[in-house]
Design a protein around this motif. Structure first.
Motif, PDB file in Angstrom:
ATOM      1  N   LEU A 139      74.846  58.342 118.591  1.00 58.32           N
ATOM      2  CA  LEU A 139      75.629  57.544 117.748  1.00 58.32           C
ATOM      3  C   LEU A 139      74.503  58.004 116.626  1.00 58.32           C
ATOM      4  O   LEU A 139      74.568  58.066 115.418  1.00 58.32           O
ATOM      5  N   ASP A 140      73.004  57.570 116.349  1.00 55.19           N
ATOM      6  CA  ASP A 140      72.179  58.064 115.554  1.00 55.19           C
ATOM      7  C   ASP A 140      71.572  56.944 115.162  1.00 55.19           C
ATOM      8  O   ASP A 140      72.057  57.680 113.945  1.00 55.19           O
ATOM      9  N   ARG A 141      72.372  55.754 115.177  1.00 55.92           N
ATOM     10  CA  ARG A 141      72.449  54.614 114.940  1.00 55.92           C
ATOM     11  C   ARG A 141      71.620  52.837 115.539  1.00 55.92           C
ATOM     12  O   ARG A 141      71.869  53.454 116.950  1.00 55.92           O
ATOM     13  N   GLU A 142      71.611  52.096 114.576  1.00 59.36           N
ATOM     14  CA  GLU A 142      71.350  50.780 115.607  1.00 59.36           C
ATOM     15  C   GLU A 142      72.113  51.165 116.327  1.00 59.36           C
ATOM     16  O   GLU A 142      73.771  50.903 115.626  1.00 59.36           O
ATOM     17  N   PRO A 143      72.759  49.442 118.033  1.00 61.21           N
ATOM     18  CA  PRO A 143      74.147  48.309 117.459  1.00 61.21           C
ATOM     19  C   PRO A 143      74.277  47.655 117.184  1.00 61.21           C
ATOM     20  O   PRO A 143      73.084  47.263 116.064  1.00 61.21           O
TER      21      PRO A 143
ATOM     22  N   ASP B  63      83.133  47.230 119.412  1.00 68.82           N
ATOM     23  CA  ASP B  63      83.094  48.034 118.272  1.00 68.82           C
ATOM     24  C   ASP B  63      82.068  49.448 118.454  1.00 68.82           C
ATOM     25  O   ASP B  63      82.512  50.113 117.832  1.00 68.82           O
ATOM     26  N   ASP B  64      80.927  48.741 118.977  1.00 68.10           N
ATOM     27  CA  ASP B  64      79.567  50.362 119.498  1.00 68.10           C
ATOM     28  C   ASP B  64      80.637  50.754 120.414  1.00 68.10           C
ATOM     29  O   ASP B  64      80.225  52.172 120.454  1.00 68.10           O
ATOM     30  N   ILE B  65      81.176  50.443 121.095  1.00 66.46           N
ATOM     31  CA  ILE B  65      81.514  50.948 123.250  1.00 66.46           C
ATOM     32  C   ILE B  65      82.432  52.261 121.964  1.00 66.46           C
ATOM     33  O   ILE B  65      82.463  53.057 122.690  1.00 66.46           O
ATOM     34  N   ALA B  66      83.687  51.688 120.840  1.00 59.30           N
ATOM     35  CA  ALA B  66      84.886  52.866 120.140  1.00 59.30           C
ATOM     36  C   ALA B  66      84.109  53.585 119.984  1.00 59.30           C
ATOM     37  O   ALA B  66      85.213  54.797 120.558  1.00 59.30           O
ATOM     38  N   ASP B  67      82.671  53.302 119.043  1.00 53.47           N
ATOM     39  CA  ASP B  67      82.488  54.217 118.400  1.00 53.47           C
ATOM     40  C   ASP B  67      81.991  55.059 118.881  1.00 53.47           C
ATOM     41  O   ASP B  67      81.878  56.887 118.891  1.00 53.47           O
ATOM     42  N   VAL B  68      81.202  55.412 120.040  1.00 56.03           N
ATOM     43  CA  VAL B  68      80.431  56.268 121.346  1.00 56.03           C
ATOM     44  C   VAL B  68      81.626  56.365 122.317  1.00 56.03           C
ATOM     45  O   VAL B  68      81.523  57.890 122.223  1.00 56.03           O
ATOM     46  N   ALA B  69      83.078  56.465 122.751  1.00 55.06           N
ATOM     47  CA  ALA B  69      83.966  56.898 122.864  1.00 55.06           C
ATOM     48  C   ALA B  69      84.156  57.645 122.669  1.00 55.06           C
ATOM     49  O   ALA B  69      85.078  58.508 122.949  1.00 55.06           O
ATOM     50  N   VAL B  70      85.100  57.292 121.196  1.00 58.87           N
ATOM     51  CA  VAL B  70      85.762  58.599 120.614  1.00 58.87           C
ATOM     52  C   VAL B  70      84.752  59.925 120.072  1.00 58.87           C
ATOM     53  O   VAL B  70      85.126  60.999 120.016  1.00 58.87           O
TER      54      VAL B  70
ATOM     55  N   GLY C 111      69.206  38.505 135.096  1.00 63.16           N
ATOM     56  CA  GLY C 111      68.403  38.947 134.532  1.00 63.16           C
ATOM     57  C   GLY C 111      67.843  40.876 134.396  1.00 63.16           C
ATOM     58  O   GLY C 111      67.435  41.306 133.940  1.00 63.16           O
ATOM     59  N   ARG C 112      68.692  41.316 135.599  1.00 63.97           N
ATOM     60  CA  ARG C 112      68.889  42.911 135.306  1.00 63.97           C
ATOM     61  C   ARG C 112      69.130  43.760 134.017  1.00 63.97           C
ATOM     62  O   ARG C 112      68.388  45.059 134.286  1.00 63.97           O
ATOM     63  N   ASN C 113      69.896  43.203 133.877  1.00 64.63           N
ATOM     64  CA  ASN C 113      70.222  43.779 132.317  1.00 64.63           C
ATOM     65  C   ASN C 113      69.566  43.354 131.193  1.00 64.63           C
ATOM     66  O   ASN C 113      70.442  43.383 130.435  1.00 64.63           O
ATOM     67  N   ALA C 114      68.872  42.620 131.265  1.00 68.27           N
ATOM     68  CA  ALA C 114      67.924  41.558 130.401  1.00 68.27           C
ATOM     69  C   ALA C 114      67.848  42.489 128.900  1.00 68.27           C
ATOM     70  O   ALA C 114      67.826  42.098 127.970  1.00 68.27           O
ATOM     71  N   ARG C 115      66.996  43.543 129.269  1.00 67.99           N
ATOM     72  CA  ARG C 115      66.826  44.564 128.735  1.00 67.99           C
ATOM     73  C   ARG C 115      67.366  45.354 127.483  1.00 67.99           C
ATOM     74  O   ARG C 115      68.586  46.131 128.237  1.00 67.99           O
ATOM     75  N   PRO C 116      67.811  45.087 126.440  1.00 67.42           N
ATOM     76  CA  PRO C 116      68.499  46.434 125.251  1.00 67.42           C
ATOM     77  C   PRO C 116      68.450  47.885 126.011  1.00 67.42           C
ATOM     78  O   PRO C 116      66.962  48.085 125.522  1.00 67.42           O
ATOM     79  N   ALA C 117      69.305  48.431 125.808  1.00 74.81           N
ATOM     80  CA  ALA C 117      69.509  50.090 126.339  1.00 74.81           C
ATOM     81  C   ALA C 117      69.528  50.854 124.590  1.00 74.81           C
ATOM     82  O   ALA C 117      70.231  50.149 123.724  1.00 74.81           O
ATOM     83  N   ASP C 118      69.093  51.857 125.018  1.00 72.74           N
ATOM     84  CA  ASP C 118      69.169  53.097 123.729  1.00 72.74           C
ATOM     85  C   ASP C 118      70.366  53.493 123.854  1.00 72.74           C
ATOM     86  O   ASP C 118      70.609  54.389 122.736  1.00 72.74           O
ATOM     87  N   GLY C 119      71.564  53.219 124.044  1.00 75.11           N
ATOM     88  CA  GLY C 119      72.900  54.355 124.674  1.00 75.11           C
ATOM     89  C   GLY C 119      73.215  54.300 122.962  1.00 75.11           C
ATOM     90  O   GLY C 119      73.798  55.295 122.673  1.00 75.11           O
ATOM     91  N   VAL C 120      73.686  53.873 122.059  1.00 70.04           N
ATOM     92  CA  VAL C 120      74.054  53.942 120.726  1.00 70.04           C
ATOM     93  C   VAL C 120      73.305  54.339 119.684  1.00 70.04           C
ATOM     94  O   VAL C 120      74.116  55.731 119.244  1.00 70.04           O
ATOM     95  N   ARG C 121      72.125  54.188 119.916  1.00 68.10           N
ATOM     96  CA  ARG C 121      71.394  55.049 119.432  1.00 68.10           C
ATOM     97  C   ARG C 121      71.408  56.396 119.672  1.00 68.10           C
ATOM     98  O   ARG C 121      71.182  57.612 118.977  1.00 68.10           O
ATOM     99  N   ARG C 122      71.541  56.956 121.213  1.00 66.06           N
ATOM    100  CA  ARG C 122      71.738  57.973 121.511  1.00 66.06           C
ATOM    101  C   ARG C 122      72.814  58.548 121.272  1.00 66.06           C
ATOM    102  O   ARG C 122      72.610  60.007 121.063  1.00 66.06           O
TER     103      ARG C 122
ATOM    104  N   ILE D  96      74.992  50.985 126.850  1.00 64.63           N
ATOM    105  CA  ILE D  96      75.195  50.138 125.763  1.00 64.63           C
ATOM    106  C   ILE D  96      75.503  48.928 125.569  1.00 64.63           C
ATOM    107  O   ILE D  96      75.845  48.282 126.529  1.00 64.63           O
ATOM    108  N   THR D  97      74.524  48.424 125.014  1.00 64.26           N
ATOM    109  CA  THR D  97      74.443  47.688 124.848  1.00 64.26           C
ATOM    110  C   THR D  97      74.148  46.396 123.409  1.00 64.26           C
ATOM    111  O   THR D  97      74.269  47.209 122.310  1.00 64.26           O
TER     112      THR D  97
END
Length: 274
Positions: free
Chosen positions: A253-257, A158-165, A240-251, A180-181
């Motif tokens: 949509l200006d909200r938390e995932p 749902d986060d991915i879809a919101d960013v895509a739209v 482990g390369r992807n273990a750290r959460p990223a900030d794509g949703v925040r950047r 997006i994480t």
């Protein structure tokens, strides 16, 4: 009849695609679903089908099946991007894989096409537990996969879809890569425990060897390309390369995932894990 331009959603019947279609239709935005069962028909491996789906389109969402890591994916993405630009379409949103070098090659192929691009680089989907290959395992009461103690910040579709739209309909997203994480990283064992708690039933996690998991998939008729992809994701990308959460949703949509706990609670409420 209408002369309104459409948003083309390639992979519009998949986990992210159908959510994007629903959101756009709720807004009254004309949509065309690009799929082998669509009208007009679209097939990645039949380039004669490409021109028809591009007619009357002003923006595109691309989800490549089965994954951008498979041979020929980058070539298809580059050629499709070039065809879109030639048709006068320059806004393309690409679903990509986080931590996948092959996906990065496909991203570059899109950039080289001349399109106005936005890349959504995503981690494992939370919905794999409810809409995909892990659903049967949850229902059986045991999720047995070749995953150990490496955490993964599962992304919510749902986060991915919101960013895509947002990228398809708003300005300001061109030339950006959004990783997006989810909000926090969980091991598969922890994720399964949260699902069990939300569903109110016993579901246990078991780590199994990759070779045995691949054999079990093939015994159940899973195609070789999908089996190979899953083994690649478990044994290579889940290191482990992807273990750290990223900030794509925040950047974007200006909200938390959405948190995995929210996903588990809301999904359990649908009864899919009952």
């Amino acid at each position: 009849m209408t002369n309104e331009t459409k948003k083309l959603i390639v992979g519009g019947t998949g986990k992210t695609g159908r959510r994007i279609v629903a959101r756009l239709e709720e807004r009254g935005v004309p949509v065309r679903v690009g799929s082998r069962s669509g009208e007009p028909r679209f097939d990645w491996k039949d380039r004669s089908t490409w021109s028809a789906v591009l007619e009357g389109v002003d923006a595109i969402y691309l989800a490549y099946y089965p994954d951008l890591t498979v041979p020929g994916a980058a070539e298809d993405i580059g050629a499709f991007g070039a065809a879109a630009v030639e048709a006068g379409i320059d806004r393309i949103v690409l679903l990509s894989g986080r931590g996948e070098p092959e996906a990065a090659v496909a991203e570059q192929a899109l950039k080289d096409s001349g399109a106005e691009w936005t890349v959504l680089r995503c981690s494992w989907f939370a919905q794999n537990f409810s809409e995909d290959y892990l659903l049967d395992a949850v229902l059986s009461g045991e999720v047995a996969v070749p995953a150990g103690e490496v955490p993964e910040p599962f992304a919510d579709a749902d986060d991915i879809a919101d960013v895509a739209v947002a990228a398809l309909t708003e300005d300001g997203h061109a030339g950006r890569t959004y990783e997006i994480t989810g909000a926090r990283a969980l091991t598969f064992a922890e994720a399964v425990a949260e699902i069990a708690g939300a569903a109110g039933r016993e579901v246990r996690f078991t780590s199994v060897p990759a070779e045995g998991y691949a054999a079990a998939l093939r015994d159940h008729g899973v195609p070789d390309d999908v089996t190979d992809l899953l083994i690649y994701l478990f044994t290579t990308v889940l290191d482990g390369r992807n273990a750290r959460p990223a900030d794509g949703v925040r950047r974007a949509l200006d909200r938390e995932p959405r948190d995995f706990a929210d996903f588990a609670r809301d999904t359990a409420a649908t009864g899919v894990w009952a």
